[in-house]
Design a protein around this motif. Structure first.
Motif, mmCIF file in Angstrom:
data_model
loop_
_atom_site.group_PDB
_atom_site.id
_atom_site.type_symbol
_atom_site.label_atom_id
_atom_site.label_comp_id
_atom_site.label_asym_id
_atom_site.label_seq_id
_atom_site.Cartn_x
_atom_site.Cartn_y
_atom_site.Cartn_z
ATOM 1 N N TYR A 1 0.836 -1.202 0.000
ATOM 2 C CA TYR A 1 0.000 0.000 0.000
ATOM 3 C C TYR A 1 0.870 1.250 0.000
ATOM 4 C CZ TYR A 1 -3.272 3.574 1.551
ATOM 5 O OH TYR A 1 -4.023 4.722 1.649
ATOM 6 N N ALA A 2 1.930 1.255 0.803
ATOM 7 C CA ALA A 2 2.819 2.417 0.852
ATOM 8 C C ALA A 2 3.466 2.654 -0.509
ATOM 9 C CB ALA A 2 3.890 2.202 1.923
ATOM 10 N N ASN A 3 3.875 1.575 -1.177
ATOM 11 C CA ASN A 3 4.461 1.718 -2.511
ATOM 12 C C ASN A 3 3.457 2.309 -3.493
ATOM 13 O OD1 ASN A 3 6.864 0.619 -1.642
ATOM 14 N ND2 ASN A 3 6.445 -1.430 -2.420
ATOM 15 N N ALA A 4 2.207 1.827 -3.418
ATOM 16 C CA ALA A 4 1.173 2.332 -4.312
ATOM 17 C C ALA A 4 0.894 3.806 -4.057
ATOM 18 C CB ALA A 4 -0.105 1.506 -4.163
ATOM 19 N N VAL A 5 0.880 4.207 -2.777
ATOM 20 C CA VAL A 5 0.662 5.616 -2.447
ATOM 21 C C VAL A 5 1.774 6.472 -3.043
ATOM 22 C CG1 VAL A 5 0.613 7.305 -0.571
ATOM 23 C CG2 VAL A 5 -0.671 5.174 -0.357
ATOM 24 N N LEU A 6 3.014 6.033 -2.877
ATOM 25 C CA LEU A 6 4.133 6.796 -3.418
ATOM 26 C C LEU A 6 4.049 6.893 -4.930
ATOM 27 C CD1 LEU A 6 6.776 8.293 -3.117
ATOM 28 C CD2 LEU A 6 7.964 6.090 -2.960
ATOM 29 N N MET A 7 3.683 5.805 -5.582
ATOM 30 C CA MET A 7 3.573 5.801 -7.033
ATOM 31 C C MET A 7 2.497 6.774 -7.509
ATOM 32 S SD MET A 7 3.029 2.489 -9.485
ATOM 33 C CE MET A 7 1.493 2.064 -8.651
ATOM 34 N N TRP A 8 1.320 6.758 -6.857
ATOM 35 C CA TRP A 8 0.248 7.667 -7.239
ATOM 36 C C TRP A 8 0.605 9.117 -6.909
ATOM 37 C CZ3 TRP A 8 -3.841 6.982 -10.288
ATOM 38 C CH2 TRP A 8 -4.257 5.681 -10.556
ATOM 39 N N ALA A 9 1.340 9.336 -5.833
ATOM 40 C CA ALA A 9 1.773 10.697 -5.496
ATOM 41 C C ALA A 9 2.729 11.230 -6.564
ATOM 42 C CB ALA A 9 2.437 10.711 -4.123
ATOM 43 N N LEU A 10 3.628 10.380 -7.054
ATOM 44 C CA LEU A 10 4.521 10.791 -8.148
ATOM 45 C C LEU A 10 3.729 11.113 -9.404
ATOM 46 C CD1 LEU A 10 7.421 8.199 -7.710
ATOM 47 C CD2 LEU A 10 7.580 10.674 -7.348
ATOM 48 N N MET A 11 2.734 10.275 -9.704
ATOM 49 C CA MET A 11 1.899 10.530 -10.873
ATOM 50 C C MET A 11 1.147 11.851 -10.739
ATOM 51 S SD MET A 11 0.347 6.717 -11.621
ATOM 52 C CE MET A 11 -0.841 7.347 -12.820
ATOM 53 N N ALA A 12 0.626 12.122 -9.553
ATOM 54 C CA ALA A 12 -0.097 13.368 -9.332
ATOM 55 C C ALA A 12 0.823 14.567 -9.502
ATOM 56 C CB ALA A 12 -0.732 13.368 -7.943
ATOM 57 N N ALA A 13 2.038 14.484 -8.955
ATOM 58 C CA ALA A 13 2.986 15.589 -9.089
ATOM 59 C C ALA A 13 3.362 15.815 -10.546
ATOM 60 C CB ALA A 13 4.233 15.313 -8.253
ATOM 61 N N ALA A 14 3.608 14.722 -11.267
ATOM 62 C CA ALA A 14 4.049 14.832 -12.660
ATOM 63 C C ALA A 14 2.939 15.327 -13.576
ATOM 64 C CB ALA A 14 4.555 13.473 -13.148
ATOM 65 N N MET A 15 1.696 14.893 -13.321
ATOM 66 C CA MET A 15 0.597 15.165 -14.246
ATOM 67 C C MET A 15 -0.241 16.377 -13.843
ATOM 68 S SD MET A 15 -0.540 11.172 -14.731
ATOM 69 C CE MET A 15 -1.815 11.468 -15.960
#
Length: 244
Positions: free
Chosen positions: A54-68
């Motif tokens: 779950y923590a990995n998924a949160v980090l991945m989605w946070a990166l996507m949000a920052a990038a997009m």
């Protein structure tokens, strides 16, 4: 101080895209290239049904949000910065408030990803394994393009000067949260199409970013939103025809 704030924002966008690029590199190529922390990137790409997953998924989605999403908000940030220079109000708290909303989205999207994975609807790397899920996401996103909520949120994003003048007394952080919520109202359904296009698909992320940036431009946005809705709904029906 204004230049330093802008450098921080653009640095965050570049870092997020660079991290997503590394995540998108196949595991075998990461090992061949001997990228620093290759094991960490491998673990981050694969979701597991535990706290670490779950923590990995949160980090991945946070990166996507920052990038997009940060690029799509740059015109609003610039408008706030112009107003703030006249009154001595910094815009970095605005960015922080905006980011808090998208961190909340990352927490929710990661939980959804684990739930879909638990029921076998997506793969361990977040791609849809179900035509019904794919069709549902496309249809939902397509219909949302015609919704009054989407139209209202886009109206605020396309006219940031009016938006900030209405709420200026609330301060930059609260304005950032408000802007983030409006932006979330514009883009959440398109962001969830990552389960269709591929959570780690850079091509999808790039196209989706351009679409979301374009939608928020007053000059061209009206020519994108509804035609895109028709395309998404048509795609949903094509997938359903394949499924039945």
């Amino acid at each position: 101080m204004g230049t330093a704030q802008w450098l921080l924002v653009f640095g965050l966008i570049l870092f997020a895209w660079a991290a997503l690029f590394v995540l998108a590199v196949p595991a075998d190529l990461r090992s061949v290239a001997q990228l620093y922390g290759a094991d960490f990137w491998d673990a981050l790409c694969t979701v597991t049904l535990d706290g670490a997953g779950y923590a990995n998924a949160v980090l991945m989605w946070a990166l996507m949000a920052a990038a997009m999403m940060l690029p799509s908000a740059l015109p609003a940030f610039a408008t706030h910065d112009d107003l703030g220079r006249q009154t001595g109000v910094p815009f970095l708290p605005l960015v922080l408030g905006y980011g808090c909303v998208w961190i909340g989205f990352a927490l929710t999207a990661a939980a959804l990803q684990l739930a879909l994975y638990r029921f076998g609807l997506i793969s361990a790397i977040g791609d849809s394994l179900s035509d019904w899920l794919t069709a549902g996401l496309l249809l939902g996103a397509g219909l949302y393009q015609f919704s009054p909520v989407k139209e209202a949120c886009l109206g605020k994003c396309r006219r940031p000067l009016t938006f900030f003048m209405q709420h200026w007394d609330e301060g930059p952080w609260r304005n950032g949260v408000r802007l983030g919520l409006v932006c979330l109202g514009c883009c959440w359904a398109l962001m969830l199409l990552a389960f269709v296009g591929g959570v780690m698909n850079l091509a999808f992320m790039g196209v989706a970013t351009l679409i979301m940036v374009g939608e928020k431009m007053d000059s061209v946005g009206r020519y994108i939103t509804r035609p895109l809705g028709i395309v998404l709904i048509s795609g949903a029906f094509l997938v359903l025809l394949r499924a039945v």
